[in-house]
Design an enzyme around this catalytic site. Structure first.
Site, PDB file in Angstrom:
ATOM      1  N   THR A   1       4.187  -5.076  -0.501  1.00 26.66           N
ATOM      2  CA  THR A   1       5.075  -5.436   0.095  1.00 26.66           C
ATOM      3  C   THR A   1       5.390  -4.792   1.527  1.00 26.66           C
ATOM      4  O   THR A   1       5.566  -3.550   1.652  1.00 26.66           O
ATOM      5  CB  THR A   1       6.313  -5.779  -0.610  1.00 26.66           C
ATOM      6  OG1 THR A   1       6.070  -6.712  -1.603  1.00 26.66           O
ATOM      7  CG2 THR A   1       7.525  -6.087   0.215  1.00 26.66           C
TER       8      THR A   1
ATOM      9  N   GLU B   1      -3.296   2.099   5.253  1.00 26.58           N
ATOM     10  CA  GLU B   1      -4.220   2.937   4.180  1.00 26.58           C
ATOM     11  C   GLU B   1      -5.351   3.557   4.800  1.00 26.58           C
ATOM     12  O   GLU B   1      -6.184   2.795   5.136  1.00 26.58           O
ATOM     13  CB  GLU B   1      -4.213   2.094   2.977  1.00 26.58           C
ATOM     14  CG  GLU B   1      -2.890   1.800   2.076  1.00 26.58           C
ATOM     15  CD  GLU B   1      -3.046   0.558   1.347  1.00 26.58           C
ATOM     16  OE1 GLU B   1      -3.902  -0.288   1.685  1.00 26.58           O
ATOM     17  OE2 GLU B   1      -1.966   0.264   0.530  1.00 26.58           O
TER      18      GLU B   1
ATOM     19  N   ASN C   1      -7.309   1.468  -2.246  1.00 26.68           N
ATOM     20  CA  ASN C   1      -7.309   0.121  -2.772  1.00 26.68           C
ATOM     21  C   ASN C   1      -8.132  -0.205  -4.075  1.00 26.68           C
ATOM     22  O   ASN C   1      -7.789  -1.152  -4.781  1.00 26.68           O
ATOM     23  CB  ASN C   1      -7.560  -1.005  -1.706  1.00 26.68           C
ATOM     24  CG  ASN C   1      -6.126  -1.064  -0.793  1.00 26.68           C
ATOM     25  OD1 ASN C   1      -5.218  -1.513  -1.370  1.00 26.68           O
ATOM     26  ND2 ASN C   1      -6.263  -0.797   0.179  1.00 26.68           N
TER      27      ASN C   1
ATOM     28  N   THR D   1      -2.906  -1.142 -11.506  1.00 23.21           N
ATOM     29  CA  THR D   1      -2.348  -2.482 -11.753  1.00 23.21           C
ATOM     30  C   THR D   1      -1.330  -2.052 -12.865  1.00 23.21           C
ATOM     31  O   THR D   1      -1.636  -1.482 -13.617  1.00 23.21           O
ATOM     32  CB  THR D   1      -3.070  -3.866 -12.128  1.00 23.21           C
ATOM     33  OG1 THR D   1      -3.806  -3.352 -13.051  1.00 23.21           O
ATOM     34  CG2 THR D   1      -3.903  -4.144 -10.752  1.00 23.21           C
TER      35      THR D   1
END
EC number: 2.3.1.35
Lengths: 447, 447
Positions: free
Chosen positions: B191, B277, B442, B447
């Site tokens: 976000t 990133e 990434n 998760t």
């Protein structure tokens, strides 16, 4: 059910086509760089081209020719210089290329379509190209498809070639295709090209419609919406040499031909997606339950094109949150309480609610699909000069084996399935994972 | 000319605001994870939210509240769990968060706006959050902005904070803002959030319009079109504590306030883009000569979002071909014979024709801009636990230095300028380069 079989021969599998690929000296690397596809008789021609505002000279040239008269005898393709952003001189170079080849082939210049790939802003080395034309023409052969496929690539790791055969009436009809491109988030700057040949007889407007629809279900589903390079083109010739009755309107024969054309294009599109720079696997995203096929295709494309999804797959991470996130921002409405997501056989989300699943096993699924695909890819890498020379010499005894390995590299996609509601819309898109090597290749590609 | 000056204090620079940030224990990492912004008096509130079909519970909650009544006293933000894809229970958690805080603050629950960031599919740890509320409320301080800014980040490398002051009539008016986000090709799954405070008095509809336009020129110009995450939100409070006359309609005062609001948003947006990133520099793309501002902004966004352009910048490669290619596929028509491209002071293309330029010097320009920016960034990295604790304790004696370094990291963008014709349309977009580390981060994000 698929009503066709795989055959050897690529673009020369259909009757009445020959092809050639040679090392003209256009590329600094000294690898093959000039290709020719030739139809022994007049062929009708259809094309789908880049929608970019910045187009190579050859793209405008082909579009103008096909608008004037949808017919051709030959496709000439040079690799090394894109001839894009080269102004009036670039346009002249395209015309001169066609003229020089027309003289050698004894046909009118306007029967020759031209495609270029390579570095943007560089003109074709015209003296090199013109000097190579006699050798190119004399190399034309009925088993020359792989040599041509080898000569159109730039950063590709593998050849992309397919041919299928079906029956129309009581006679065999074939469609063959070759392609180049190493598609990732965007098509590589050095272009996506595909050339398709067919020995059926079709009316030009119908052939153009079929090709447009086939492109929408294949090449346009390996890129995010609107992405296109300066030189992208897909050209399809149909010469009627199968001597089947001409297909001039919708009906079972037309459907059969279009389904096979679509399969050829989808195979080549998947091969391009799998050959994404640095990729280790093919990703296939299937969306059902959307309001329309268009909406479903858009969601599928967005998921397949998401860098976060691609990175997660490379990390062997069954990250349904990123899949849901990508689907949600695809720009097409659905009710998140109806969202289902599966990865292979693992149900990750049902009716908008995350499911309990075996995370280690799902990660293992990702690993296994990548290993299968990578193992097959490793058999067919375009690394050996000897192999290039064999291809150019038409020594294609290993063609069948290579073709099988190529199919194997596409047979184990990482499959992501999304249901987005109760609508009738369906769509499929393809992509590949995002690895360290993507950055390496694109940061170090010399302009 | 800019008619404002930079001041310290972030969201607590405007009068009548306090803020807090604490470590509640929501994040596994043990870093700060709960933030509160509080207005001593009723404030009007405006918001811009994700357009995704998959939205976090807090997004729907805030949108509904603001539609009902555009006013608020507080913004509560938790980091760690996104509370997206959490169904009815997620909605209840949002309501319960507001109730618990309202009780502690002695205000109605509907005066509290909620934002969440973190892992999609995870509910907020409600027991942890509720237990932390007393400490959070008692930490509210007039110098608490940095602590709040520290508590809303997830993968961010640096704090993002700014405050500006101008004069309206004869009185000072301030706008402050903090943000989190580590934007790259797409906004990070976790976000993009931004909270803005202002002590002017403005009418609610005008404030909402100003914020929407400011977002379009800032946060919406660091992403490719349509990209948005499940939790994205921008909330702006204005409490009138500057005691300036209420601004209720268009005019010089409204223009002045909107310009300053836009600058605050643009600064924070650039800081997010720079914090992409793995990024090593900020890229600024300026487009002029388009048919409309909208068309120019779209071209700018497409160039800034192109993975091939980003990779080339990381490779310090002045690759105008990729810039031209990205501009061409932006989906907005222009004449390629009118295309001009500059990189810094180097003219790479003029009227569609590539120019001769000093390639080594242009590459050096790219290198130098990255080194300057990286050097400033290295001073303000959120790496030390000690620093986090200092921030939380309000020991902000180093605030000014940090603020200056932060501005310095944005002051040397790689600047790409495109002219696409003779039209009046102008637009700016920001991005960062694409490095190996993007993939690393990434692919390995758990998760």
């Amino acid at each position: 059910m698929a009503d066709w079989q795989v055959v050897e021969g690529g673009v020369t599998a259909p009757k009445g086509f020959r092809a050639a690929g040679i090392t003209a000296g256009l590329k600094p690397s000294g690898t093959p760089d000039l290709a020719l596809i030739w139809s022994d008789s007049d062929a009708i021609a259809a094309g789908v081209f880049t929608t970019s505002q910045v187009r190579a000279a050859c793209v405008d040239y082909c579009q103008d020719l096909l608008e004037e008269k949808p017919a051709a005898r030959a496709i000439l393709c040079n690799a090394g210089q894109a001839n894009a952003c080269t102004g009036k001189q670039g346009e002249q170079d395209t015309l001169d290329s066609a003229s020089a080849l027309a003289k050698a082939l004894n046909c009118p210049p306007e029967a020759i379509l031209i495609a270029s790939t390579g570095v943007i802003g560089q003109r074709i080395k015209m003296d090199v190209l013109q000097a190579a034309i006699p050798e190119l023409v004399s190399s034309l052969a009925v088993d020359g498809s792989d040599a041509a496929a080898r000569a159109i690539v730039t950063t590709d790791l593998v050849l992309k070639s397919i041919a299928l055969e079906t029956q129309i009436g009581d006679r065999p009809v074939r469609i063959g295709g070759i392609a180049k491109g190493s598609g990732m988030i965007h098509p590589n700057m050095a272009t996506m090209l595909s050339f398709v040949t067919c020995d059926a007889a079709v009316s030009p407007p119908l052939w153009q419609k079929m090709l447009r629809r086939a492109a929408d279900k294949s090449f346009n589903q390996i890129t995010v919406d609107g992405d296109t390079s300066t030189n992208d083109c897909l050209i399809a010739l149909a010469n009627g040499e199968s001597r089947t009755p001409a297909i001039t309107e919708a009906g079972p024969e037309a459907d059969k031909l279009e389904a096979m054309l679509t399969e050829v294009c989808a195979y080549l599109a998947k091969a391009i997606a799998r050959d994404g720079e640095g990729a280790t696997c093919l990703i296939e995203v299937v969306v059902t339950g959307a309001m329309s096929d268009r909406a479903a295709s858009q969601i599928a494309r967005t998921v397949a094109g998401s860098s976060l999804v691609k990175s997660a797959i490379f990390g062997r991470d069954p990250n349904w949150g990123r899949i849901a996130g990508a689907a949600g921002r695809a720009g097409t409405p659905f009710n998140q309480a109806e969202l289902n997501i599966a990865l292979g056989d693992f149900l990750l989300m049902s009716e908008g609610t995350p499911q309990v699943f075996d995370r280690a096993a799902a990660s293992q699924y990702l690993k296994q699909q990548a290993e299968r695909s990578t193992s097959a890819m490793s058999q067919i890498l375009l690394t050996s000069t000897q192999q290039a020379n064999e291809l150019l010499a038409g020594e294609s005894q290993q063609t069948f084996e290579r073709q099988a390995q190529s199919a194997e590299s596409l047979a184990h996609p990482v499959k992501i399935t999304l249901g987005v509601g109760g609508g009738p819309g369906e769509g499929i898109a393809w992509g590949c994972d995002l690895s360290y090597d993507y950055v390496k290749i694109n940061a170090e590609y010399t302009t």
